[in-house]
Design an enzyme around this catalytic site. Structure first.
Site, PDB file in Angstrom:
ATOM      1  N   ARG A  54      36.433  41.162  46.949  1.00 42.12           N
ATOM      2  CA  ARG A  54      36.078  39.992  46.146  1.00 42.12           C
ATOM      3  C   ARG A  54      34.776  39.444  46.729  1.00 42.12           C
ATOM      4  O   ARG A  54      34.564  39.500  47.946  1.00 42.12           O
ATOM      5  CB  ARG A  54      37.156  38.897  46.235  1.00 42.12           C
ATOM      6  CG  ARG A  54      38.437  39.207  45.461  1.00 42.12           C
ATOM      7  CD  ARG A  54      38.238  39.045  43.962  1.00 42.12           C
ATOM      8  NE  ARG A  54      39.475  39.231  43.226  1.00 42.12           N
ATOM      9  CZ  ARG A  54      39.837  40.360  42.636  1.00 42.12           C
ATOM     10  NH1 ARG A  54      39.080  41.437  42.716  1.00 42.12           N
ATOM     11  NH2 ARG A  54      40.956  40.438  41.950  1.00 42.12           N
ATOM     12  N   GLU A  81      30.552  35.507  40.317  1.00 41.80           N
ATOM     13  CA  GLU A  81      30.338  36.456  39.223  1.00 41.80           C
ATOM     14  C   GLU A  81      30.927  35.922  37.914  1.00 41.80           C
ATOM     15  O   GLU A  81      31.872  35.129  37.963  1.00 41.80           O
ATOM     16  CB  GLU A  81      30.966  37.816  39.564  1.00 41.80           C
ATOM     17  CG  GLU A  81      32.482  37.788  39.698  1.00 41.80           C
ATOM     18  CD  GLU A  81      33.065  39.130  40.145  1.00 41.80           C
ATOM     19  OE1 GLU A  81      32.548  39.747  41.086  1.00 41.80           O
ATOM     20  OE2 GLU A  81      34.077  39.528  39.540  1.00 41.80           O
ATOM     21  N   HIS A 107      31.623  44.626  38.783  1.00 42.14           N
ATOM     22  CA  HIS A 107      33.080  44.561  39.002  1.00 42.14           C
ATOM     23  C   HIS A 107      33.798  45.628  38.162  1.00 42.14           C
ATOM     24  O   HIS A 107      34.585  45.296  37.266  1.00 42.14           O
ATOM     25  CB  HIS A 107      33.621  43.163  38.674  1.00 42.14           C
ATOM     26  CG  HIS A 107      34.955  42.900  39.329  1.00 42.14           C
ATOM     27  ND1 HIS A 107      35.385  41.646  39.663  1.00 42.14           N
ATOM     28  CD2 HIS A 107      35.971  43.736  39.691  1.00 42.14           C
ATOM     29  CE1 HIS A 107      36.587  41.720  40.206  1.00 42.14           C
ATOM     30  NE2 HIS A 107      36.969  42.982  40.232  1.00 42.14           N
TER      31      HIS A 107
END
Ligand code: NAP
Length: 321
Positions: A237, A266, A284
């Site tokens: 993360r 993000e 991601h």
């Protein structure tokens, strides 16, 4: 409005397969279309379950608005956006989708490692822009096979990354909350000691408060060894990295490079990364293959089906068992 199908709340837009399957079995209300308080209030009492991806934000303030909420089904293994303490207090079960995405995330970690060291995105551009013909061979890159790798987080995905690194003849070290007696890898008590002893540092812990900023300026300096060495790969993360410290380390050449799938804040990504030649960026996509997203959706649907059938949940998160 009540319907014959159970009503669930999607806290975010969902991938097409997951959405289509949910629509077969449930009346899905989209949080995004219920921004008016009155519209949400009309639906809220009918909601017994929430669904969202690993990036879903399910804070206490949202849960308490649904008096009959009893379940949160996360389509993803990470659930750092769900307030599990509040869920426990309110008697709400939380499920996620572990294991089915291990391979994809591990594959991406190795891909980012290869991109960062062997400069594959730059090599592609070099050919496309005609530089091969006009400027000759590209500058030499960094060898990956046989290099020392350190894995921060030796859980399901960390172990899957280790398997792949073993095939690259990489000596493997790791850090985690506890050492694993059953694993033939070197354990370091913290990320800084680990970083000081490896060439590639791969981060794969959960996000959330406990790991916030775990990879800080000191860890990055240890990775760089005072000589601009060391590559960071983050598939965990964005919050696990002190992002300003990473930008500083890349700009000043404190480390050699990075491969990043996740970012703090993000989908906004700091502009500073865009002009850096020593970083590979991905939006991601750790688990983003058709096969794996289907497997994740199927597991999330199984958890929902079990919940509505009063059966034990397939994959509850550890904090909410
Ligand atoms: P897992 O099996 O629970 O493993 C987590 C590992 O992190 C464990 O080894 C754990 O240590 C370690 N850890 C936890 N807190 C720590 C801390 N404060 N300091 C150091 N180590 C710590 O989880 P997983 O299934 O491997 O997934 C890991 C994470 O990957 C997820 O939570 C998610 O955030 C991320 N992820 C990202 C993507 C992507 O698309 N990029 C996809 C899937 C998952 P112990 O073993 O000692 O408990």
């Amino acid at each position: 409005m009540s319907t014959t199908k159970p009503e669930i709340l999607a806290v975010m837009p969902l991938p097409p397969y997951a959405r289509a399957q949910l629509d077969v079995h449930y009346t899905v209300h989209d949080r995004i279309h219920l921004s008016a308080p009155a519209a949400f209030a009309a639906v809220a009492p009918h909601i017994r379950a929430i669904v969202g991806s690993g990036e879903a934000k399910v804070p206490r303030e949202l849960m308490v608005q649904m008096p009959n909420l009893k379940m949160v089904s996360v389509i993803g293994v990470g659930y750092d956006g769900v307030d599990t303490a509040a869920a426990n207090e309110l008697g709400i079960q939380v499920t996620h989708t572990p294991d089915v995405l291990n391979d994809d995330v591990a594959d991406l970690a190795l891909g980012l490692m290869l991109c960062a060291a062997r400069k594959l995105p730059q090599a592609d551009q070099y050919v496309r822009q005609g530089l091969w013909a006009t400027q000759g061979a590209m500058p030499l890159a960094r060898k990956v096979s046989g290099s020392r790798v350190g894995i921060v987080g030796m859980g399901r995905i960390g172990k899957t990354i280790a398997k792949r690194c073993a095939a690259f003849d990489m000596p493997i070290s790791y850090t985690a909350r506890s050492s694993k007696a059953d694993l033939p890898f070197t354990f370091y008590a913290n990320a800084k000691e680990l970083a000081a002893n490896v060439d590639f540092l791969v981060v794969i812990t959960p996000g959330g408060a406990a790991t916030k900023g775990l990879i800080n300026a000191e860890v990055l300096a240890a990775l760089g060894k005072g000589a601009g060495e060391g590559y960071l790969v983050n598939v965990a993360r964005g919050t696990v990295i002190d992002q300003p410290a990473l930008i500083d380390a890349l700009q000043k050449g404190i480390i050699a490079g990075a491969g990043l799938d996740v970012f703090d804040g993000e989908p906004q990504v700091p502009d500073a990364f865009f002009s850096m030649a020593n970083v590979t960026l991905a939006p991601h996509v750790g688990s983003a293959t058709n096969a794996t997203r289907k497997a994740m959706a199927d597991l999330a649907l199984l958890n929902l089906a079990n919940f509505y059938a009063g059966k034990p949940l397939a994959t509850p998160v550890p904090e909410c068992r």
